[in-house]
Design a protein around this motif. Structure first.
Motif, PDB file in Angstrom:
ATOM      1  N   GLU A 176       0.831  -1.204   0.000  1.00  9.06           N
ATOM      2  CA  GLU A 176       0.000   0.000   0.000  1.00  9.06           C
ATOM      3  C   GLU A 176       0.863   1.249   0.000  1.00  9.06           C
ATOM      4  O   GLU A 176       1.968   1.259   0.538  1.00  9.06           O
ATOM      5  CB  GLU A 176      -0.967   0.006   1.189  1.00  9.06           C
ATOM      6  N   HIS A 177       0.333   2.276  -0.622  1.00  5.85           N
ATOM      7  CA  HIS A 177       1.072   3.526  -0.773  1.00  5.85           C
ATOM      8  C   HIS A 177       1.089   4.310   0.537  1.00  5.85           C
ATOM      9  O   HIS A 177       0.236   4.130   1.406  1.00  5.85           O
ATOM     10  CB  HIS A 177       0.460   4.371  -1.885  1.00  5.85           C
ATOM     11  N   LEU A 178       2.068   5.186   0.636  1.00  5.91           N
ATOM     12  CA  LEU A 178       2.168   6.068   1.787  1.00  5.91           C
ATOM     13  C   LEU A 178       1.496   7.405   1.488  1.00  5.91           C
ATOM     14  O   LEU A 178       1.484   7.878   0.350  1.00  5.91           O
ATOM     15  CB  LEU A 178       3.626   6.322   2.145  1.00  5.91           C
ATOM     16  N   ALA A 179       0.966   7.998   2.539  1.00  4.87           N
ATOM     17  CA  ALA A 179       0.404   9.341   2.455  1.00  4.87           C
ATOM     18  C   ALA A 179       1.126  10.236   3.449  1.00  4.87           C
ATOM     19  O   ALA A 179       1.448   9.822   4.569  1.00  4.87           O
ATOM     20  CB  ALA A 179      -1.091   9.331   2.758  1.00  4.87           C
ATOM     21  N   ALA A 180       1.408  11.459   3.035  1.00  2.00           N
ATOM     22  CA  ALA A 180       1.973  12.454   3.946  1.00  2.00           C
ATOM     23  C   ALA A 180       0.842  13.062   4.761  1.00  2.00           C
ATOM     24  O   ALA A 180      -0.211  13.417   4.221  1.00  2.00           O
ATOM     25  CB  ALA A 180       2.704  13.538   3.167  1.00  2.00           C
ATOM     26  N   ASP A 203      -2.434  19.600  -2.711  1.00  2.00           N
ATOM     27  CA  ASP A 203      -1.895  18.900  -3.872  1.00  2.00           C
ATOM     28  C   ASP A 203      -2.541  17.520  -4.018  1.00  2.00           C
ATOM     29  O   ASP A 203      -2.899  16.867  -3.031  1.00  2.00           O
ATOM     30  CB  ASP A 203      -0.383  18.730  -3.748  1.00  2.00           C
ATOM     31  N   ALA A 204      -2.676  17.071  -5.272  1.00  2.00           N
ATOM     32  CA  ALA A 204      -3.177  15.722  -5.519  1.00  2.00           C
ATOM     33  C   ALA A 204      -2.134  14.679  -5.134  1.00  2.00           C
ATOM     34  O   ALA A 204      -2.463  13.591  -4.652  1.00  2.00           O
ATOM     35  CB  ALA A 204      -3.568  15.555  -6.982  1.00  2.00           C
ATOM     36  N   ILE A 263      -6.752  18.188   8.863  1.00  3.46           N
ATOM     37  CA  ILE A 263      -5.596  17.391   8.447  1.00  3.46           C
ATOM     38  C   ILE A 263      -5.750  17.036   6.977  1.00  3.46           C
ATOM     39  O   ILE A 263      -6.834  16.701   6.513  1.00  3.46           O
ATOM     40  CB  ILE A 263      -5.484  16.100   9.281  1.00  3.46           C
ATOM     41  N   ALA A 264      -4.632  17.094   6.236  1.00  2.00           N
ATOM     42  CA  ALA A 264      -4.635  16.651   4.836  1.00  2.00           C
ATOM     43  C   ALA A 264      -3.762  15.415   4.711  1.00  2.00           C
ATOM     44  O   ALA A 264      -2.654  15.361   5.261  1.00  2.00           O
ATOM     45  CB  ALA A 264      -4.110  17.754   3.928  1.00  2.00           C
ATOM     46  N   TYR A 265      -4.269  14.418   3.990  1.00  2.21           N
ATOM     47  CA  TYR A 265      -3.491  13.223   3.662  1.00  2.21           C
ATOM     48  C   TYR A 265      -3.194  13.277   2.168  1.00  2.21           C
ATOM     49  O   TYR A 265      -4.094  13.152   1.342  1.00  2.21           O
ATOM     50  CB  TYR A 265      -4.278  11.956   3.986  1.00  2.21           C
TER      51      TYR A 265
END
Length: 300
Positions: free
Chosen positions: A166-170, A181-182, A257-259
């Motif tokens: 699975e991908h990481l999210a900041a 940002d996308a 919060i933004a992921y």
């Protein structure tokens, strides 16, 4: 001639852990329902048997020595293993078919559990939450029979079956310049300190915290956190950013919060883990069932 190993008394281990966690003999004695002098004698005897001081004592406080810090971690693992062994013996003696399945926050266990329950409807399943700092220990000491983990695991005797990645999210505060940002590249986050997974192994942090970066640079270090509540509090307070698996991000939506998906970090692996030195027909059946389910999903 090497020293002979001592037989550790589990009661003394419990007494030691109670004092170590409270840093206070009186409070520990109350919690254990024993007198303080009796507790002190037992701890002193344990130190004598180990031939090392576990506590630094003064009239005002009790603190752990470096040896005591290490012994606390080991004692907790030993007590957990003893409790797990007793529980397994009770289950087998009672003729119960039960499987204890560990899982990391966000890991997808539904496909595996449904497939296994369809084959073995009479086997009960107990779910236990695993943490990044103890997932290998839980497998090895028998606290769980199998576990859905996020490698790497620095432990001998643990077998792994790769499941998915699975991908990481900041994790960014909503007023961060990249919050809208996308996707985001790590280079755009160079100036942001990164929160640290408390007590994580270096190899584990390298994968899940993108440290070092692909270009060899290392991020600035922010505070260490133990759970998502602490992580979110630090991010909201501007103490740093963090990286979490996309499934964890989806489980904690917040307006402040933004992921943001990270574009230039490889996906992190999720695997099924079990103790290769403790064979069990239920564990073998569970692994086989999960393996078949993963193959079937991959061909559809």
């Amino acid at each position: 001639m090497p020293d002979r190993p001592i037989d550790l008394d589990l009661r003394k281990l419990r007494y030691f852990v109670a004092v170590a966690e409270r840093r206070h003999f009186g409070q520990a004695a109350v919690a254990l329902h024993v007198t303080q002098p009796a507790l002190s004698r037992q701890v002193r005897q344990l130190e004598h048997e180990l031939r090392v001081e576990l506590f630094t004592r003064s009239t005002r406080e009790v603190s752990l020595t470096p040896a005591g810090e290490q012994f606390l971690r080991d004692a907790k693992a030993l007590l957990a293993a003893a409790e797990a062994a007793q529980e397994r013996a009770r289950r087998i003696g009672a003729g119960d078919d039960a499987l204890v399945v560990g899982f990391m926050l966000g890991t997808d266990v539904s496909l595996a559990l449904n497939a296994f329950s369809a084959r073995f409807p009479r086997v009960s399943i107990e779910l236990v939450r695993l943490r990044w700092w103890s997932q290998a220990r839980a497998i090895l000491d028998g606290s769980v029979d199998v576990g859905f983990v996020r490698p790497p695991l620095e432990a001998d005797g643990v077998d792994l079956l790769a499941l998915y990645a699975e991908h990481l999210a900041a994790v960014l505060p909503i007023d961060h310049p990249r919050a809208r940002d996308a996707k985001v590249d790590l280079a755009a986050l160079t100036d942001d300190p990164v929160l640290e997974y408390a007590e994580a192994a270096e190899a584990w942090s390298a994968v899940w915290n993108a440290d070092p970066r692909p270009d060899g640079t290392r991020p600035g270090h922010g505070p260490a956190f133990h759970d998502m509540e602490e992580l979110l509090g630090y991010v909201r307070g501007g103490r740093g950013i963090a990286f979490v698996p996309s499934s964890v991000a989806a489980a904690f939506p917040r307006s402040d919060i933004a992921y943001v998906p990270v574009a230039d970090v490889p996906p992190g692996p999720v695997s099924l883990a079990w103790n290769s030195s403790r064979p069990s027909h239920l564990v073998t059946s569970f692994v086989d069932t999960v393996h078949a389910a993963v193959r079937a999903r991959g061909t559809t």
